[in-house]
Design an enzyme around this catalytic site. Structure first.
Site, PDB file in Angstrom:
ATOM      1  N   ARG A   1    -107.033  61.182 -68.244  1.00  0.00           N
ATOM      2  CA  ARG A   1    -108.361  61.792 -68.176  1.00  0.00           C
ATOM      3  C   ARG A   1    -109.064  61.278 -66.926  1.00  0.00           C
ATOM      4  O   ARG A   1    -109.060  60.056 -66.694  1.00  0.00           O
ATOM      5  CB  ARG A   1    -109.191  61.397 -69.401  1.00  0.00           C
ATOM      6  CG  ARG A   1    -108.615  61.823 -70.724  1.00  0.00           C
ATOM      7  CD  ARG A   1    -109.220  60.998 -71.850  1.00  0.00           C
ATOM      8  NE  ARG A   1    -108.893  59.582 -71.695  1.00  0.00           N
ATOM      9  CZ  ARG A   1    -109.515  58.585 -72.338  1.00  0.00           C
ATOM     10  NH1 ARG A   1    -110.499  58.839 -73.158  1.00  0.00           N
ATOM     11  NH2 ARG A   1    -109.153  57.332 -72.152  1.00  0.00           N
TER      12      ARG A   1
ATOM     13  N   CYS B   1    -108.378  71.266 -65.010  1.00  0.00           N
ATOM     14  CA  CYS B   1    -107.265  71.389 -65.968  1.00  0.00           C
ATOM     15  C   CYS B   1    -107.509  72.407 -67.077  1.00  0.00           C
ATOM     16  O   CYS B   1    -106.860  73.442 -67.122  1.00  0.00           O
ATOM     17  CB  CYS B   1    -106.935  70.018 -66.551  1.00  0.00           C
ATOM     18  SG  CYS B   1    -106.206  68.898 -65.336  1.00  0.00           S
TER      19      CYS B   1
ATOM     20  N   ARG C   1    -114.423  71.040 -59.700  1.00  0.00           N
ATOM     21  CA  ARG C   1    -113.591  72.227 -59.910  1.00  0.00           C
ATOM     22  C   ARG C   1    -114.001  72.895 -61.224  1.00  0.00           C
ATOM     23  O   ARG C   1    -114.069  72.252 -62.250  1.00  0.00           O
ATOM     24  CB  ARG C   1    -112.104  71.838 -59.946  1.00  0.00           C
ATOM     25  CG  ARG C   1    -111.577  71.413 -58.589  1.00  0.00           C
ATOM     26  CD  ARG C   1    -110.115  71.011 -58.643  1.00  0.00           C
ATOM     27  NE  ARG C   1    -109.890  69.743 -59.322  1.00  0.00           N
ATOM     28  CZ  ARG C   1    -108.699  69.150 -59.436  1.00  0.00           C
ATOM     29  NH1 ARG C   1    -107.626  69.718 -58.920  1.00  0.00           N
ATOM     30  NH2 ARG C   1    -108.589  67.997 -60.050  1.00  0.00           N
TER      31      ARG C   1
HETATM   32  N1  LIG Z   1    -106.543  65.793 -62.415  1.00  0.00           N
HETATM   33  C1  LIG Z   1    -106.225  65.501 -63.658  1.00  0.00           C
HETATM   34  O1  LIG Z   1    -107.020  64.946 -64.423  1.00  0.00           O
HETATM   35  C2  LIG Z   1    -104.875  65.859 -64.205  1.00  0.00           C
HETATM   36  C3  LIG Z   1    -104.481  65.326 -65.445  1.00  0.00           C
HETATM   37  C4  LIG Z   1    -103.237  65.699 -65.959  1.00  0.00           C
HETATM   38  C5  LIG Z   1    -102.439  66.581 -65.280  1.00  0.00           C
HETATM   39  N2  LIG Z   1    -102.884  67.112 -64.092  1.00  0.00           N
HETATM   40  C6  LIG Z   1    -102.007  68.060 -63.405  1.00  0.00           C
HETATM   41  O2  LIG Z   1    -101.499  67.393 -62.276  1.00  0.00           O
HETATM   42  C7  LIG Z   1    -101.291  68.301 -61.201  1.00  0.00           C
HETATM   43  C8  LIG Z   1    -102.042  67.808 -59.976  1.00  0.00           C
HETATM   44  O3  LIG Z   1    -103.423  67.848 -60.275  1.00  0.00           O
HETATM   45  P1  LIG Z   1    -104.492  67.100 -59.369  1.00  0.00           P
HETATM   46  O4  LIG Z   1    -105.776  67.200 -60.107  1.00  0.00           O
HETATM   47  O5  LIG Z   1    -103.995  65.777 -58.950  1.00  0.00           O
HETATM   48  O6  LIG Z   1    -104.511  68.080 -58.095  1.00  0.00           O
HETATM   49  P2  LIG Z   1    -105.079  67.801 -56.638  1.00  0.00           P
HETATM   50  O7  LIG Z   1    -105.432  69.106 -56.076  1.00  0.00           O
HETATM   51  O8  LIG Z   1    -106.122  66.729 -56.708  1.00  0.00           O
HETATM   52  O9  LIG Z   1    -103.848  67.173 -55.840  1.00  0.00           O
HETATM   53  C9  LIG Z   1    -102.738  67.892 -55.438  1.00  0.00           C
HETATM   54  C10 LIG Z   1    -102.226  67.267 -54.142  1.00  0.00           C
HETATM   55  O10 LIG Z   1    -100.967  67.873 -53.798  1.00  0.00           O
HETATM   56  C11 LIG Z   1    -100.915  68.013 -52.390  1.00  0.00           C
HETATM   57  N3  LIG Z   1     -99.889  69.012 -52.054  1.00  0.00           N
HETATM   58  C12 LIG Z   1     -99.917  70.355 -52.225  1.00  0.00           C
HETATM   59  N4  LIG Z   1     -98.761  70.906 -51.817  1.00  0.00           N
HETATM   60  C13 LIG Z   1     -97.966  69.891 -51.394  1.00  0.00           C
HETATM   61  C14 LIG Z   1     -96.647  69.811 -50.887  1.00  0.00           C
HETATM   62  N5  LIG Z   1     -95.884  70.894 -50.750  1.00  0.00           N
HETATM   63  N6  LIG Z   1     -96.178  68.598 -50.552  1.00  0.00           N
HETATM   64  C15 LIG Z   1     -96.929  67.486 -50.692  1.00  0.00           C
HETATM   65  N7  LIG Z   1     -98.161  67.502 -51.179  1.00  0.00           N
HETATM   66  C16 LIG Z   1     -98.691  68.685 -51.529  1.00  0.00           C
HETATM   67  C17 LIG Z   1    -102.333  68.393 -52.009  1.00  0.00           C
HETATM   68  O11 LIG Z   1    -102.600  68.173 -50.649  1.00  0.00           O
HETATM   69  C18 LIG Z   1    -103.135  67.500 -52.954  1.00  0.00           C
HETATM   70  O12 LIG Z   1    -103.431  66.260 -52.349  1.00  0.00           O
HETATM   71  C19 LIG Z   1    -101.746  69.658 -61.730  1.00  0.00           C
HETATM   72  O13 LIG Z   1    -100.653  70.350 -62.241  1.00  0.00           O
HETATM   73  C20 LIG Z   1    -102.697  69.281 -62.849  1.00  0.00           C
HETATM   74  O14 LIG Z   1    -102.829  70.301 -63.805  1.00  0.00           O
HETATM   75  C21 LIG Z   1    -104.049  66.752 -63.541  1.00  0.00           C
END
Ligand SMILES: NC(=O)c1ccc[n+]([C@@H]2O[C@H](COP(=O)([O-])OP(=O)(O)OC[C@H]3O[C@@H](n4cnc5c(N)ncnc54)[C@H](O)[C@@H]3O)[C@@H](O)[C@H]2O)c1
Length: 461
Positions: free
Chosen positions: A168, A277, A346
């Protein structure tokens, strides 16, 4: 829980971990893996992010994470790169943590980031390795990627598992170091044993470790989010009823929440869920099951989504009722992060409401302890106050939309000498209704019959 760090044994090289995608999830995972004693290399496609992280600067707000990042980047245990060649040649276990946002103009998840990251990495792997997916993905993704990985790099043995993430925001470090449960899908027994090594610290404290197939692992994550979203919209649907017939939604939630089968958490009526999410995950789940021919199965999630979005309209409606017209009226919005202890905007309900009020002609002034910069990037035309007092100065209506502790603790006496009119909407049901009414405020909250209706009916206080 005690954190058990990895102690390298003589002659045995500790696992080298890479984390592909260092946003909220990836940066947290990378820093926590370093905290557990692993050598970690984070990779991101964004060179600016890599530069900041390498300098020990966290580009977002997350309690406890800046300290871990600084400590482990200075010690050299945690490094960052943009190079897949470097990551592929160096790592033993590669976590995929890139984003899966909603596709533009569609409910489905945009899988280009996960596909590109996984295949770019797979092409560069030069020794036997594990790829471990953490991103939230539509069911079937992992099996599809596993085949593609084998095609693009048949020269080495690469196993692919899915290990969904439940952290979270606001509690990301704690949730990563001491998770409620760990779920691992797919993989040979040897691959699962490697993940046991990675998570040895949590497992030493009896954290449940659920080993399953790829599809179940993918579905566990979206099922958890669909359930939480449904629980929030469930109470918000009842809020619509109590707004109509009278009654107190907080007491209703307390009373049903005492039933252990139901539980009180996620039953807070208010302006609803948002963030990176829940909204996109329930939409992607519906899109995926429809694609699989199960059109009716997750249809109830459309209702969950609609109830959620209607809560935002309700706040705008209440504001319009209180002020009669919005044009030129100063409205103070307290909070724009999608939830407290985060700077994430977001799909933030608060920012959406602020934007709707602005578009209707109101002079909207915003204050949030952490999310101002992100909100400004998304919606530059709103007024961003330097302080809480500046935001409140001359306000005709104050609306609390993110329950930061400093807003929850607000007292009428703090606001009275600043605002133009003593009118407030509690969009999160966190303030003491009676206290504000007794201080002469026009006080509205979600899930309560409007004071305006009560006054018109001659029964208001
Ligand atoms: N944020 C949360 O609380 C959370 C919790 C559980 C699961 N998730 C899941 O985790 C995943 C990531 O979420 P997030 O919130 O960290 O997203 P985010 O947008 O904060 O981070 C994604 C990162 O990936 C990088 N990226 C994109 N394409 C890339 C590539 N080809 N190579 C290398 N880097 C690349 C981006 O530059 C960015 O820094 C999602 O699927 C989300 O649903 C997020």
């Amino acid at each position: 829980m005690e954190i058990v760090a990895v102690i390298p044994q003589e002659g045995i090289m500790p696992l080298r971990i890479t984390v592909i995608g260092t946003g909220y999830l990836g940066a947290t995972h990378a820093a926590c893996m370093a905290e557990l004693g692993f050598e970690v290399l984070g990779l991101d496609a964004d060179p600016k992010k890599v530069e900041q992280l390498s300098a020990g600067i966290l580009p977002f707000h997350e309690p406890g994470l800046p300290e871990l990042l600084r400590e482990h980047t200075s010690s050299g245990r945690l490094r960052f790169t943009t190079s897949y060649e470097e990551a592929g040649a160096w790592g033993d276990v590669h976590f995929i943590a890139v984003g899966t946002p909603q596709k533009a103009g569609d409910h489905a998840a945009d899988m280009t980031y996960v596909d590109n990251a996984t295949l770019s990495l797979a092409r560069c792997i030069t020794k036997d390795a594990l790829i471990v997916g953490k991103s939230t993905v539509p069911v079937g993704t992992a099996r599809r990627l596993r085949e593609l990985v084998a095609q693009v790099n048949p020269d080495v043995s690469i196993d692919l598992l899915w290990n969904p993430e439940f952290l979270r925001e606001g509690f990301a470090v704690k949730d990563t170091l001491t998770p409620d449960r760990l779920v691992v899908g797919g993989g040979t027994p040897e691959a699962v044993a490697v993940l046991r090594e990675v998570y040895a610290s949590a497992l030493a404290s009896d954290t449940p470790f659920i080993v399953t197939d790829l599809e179940t692992a993918e579905l566990v994550k979206v099922a958890a989010n669909a359930f939480l979203a449904t629980k929030i919209s469930f109470i918000n649907a009842f809020a619509e009823v109590t707004e109509h017939v009278g009654g107190d939604i907080r007491t209703l939630a307390d009373a049903i929440g005492l039933d252990k089968r139901i539980g009180r958490r996620f039953l807070n009526a208010g302006v609803g869920f948002g963030g990176g999410c829940l909204p996109k995950d329930i939409r992607a789940l519906q899109a995926r099951v429809s694609e699989l021919g199960l059109d009716r199965t997750m249809r109830f999630l459309s209702e969950v989504d609609e109830i959620n979005l209607r809560r935002r309209e309700r706040v705008v409606h209440l504001a319009t009722e209180i002020l009669h017209e919005l044009d030129g009226r100063k409205i103070t919005v307290l909070g724009v992060a999608f939830k407290p202890n985060s700077d994430d905007v977001r799909d933030s309900p608060a920012l959406d409401v602020a934007a709707q009020l602005f578009n209707a002609g109101a002079d909207v002034s915003i204050y949030d302890p952490e999310a101002m910069n992100n909100a400004r990037l998304r919606f530059p035309r709103l007024n961003y106050a330097e302080s809480l007092d500046e935001a409140l100065d001359g306000s005709h209506l104050t609306i609390l939309l993110t329950e930061w502790q400093e807003f929850v603790q607000l007292k009428p006496s703090h606001l009275e000498h600043l605002v133009e009119s003593k009118a407030l909407i509690d969009g999160r049901n966190v303030l003491d209704h009676d206290e504000w009414i007794e201080s002469g405020w026009h006080f509205e909250s979600l899930g309560r019959r409007s004071e305006l209706v009560l006054t018109e009916a001659g029964s208001g206080s």
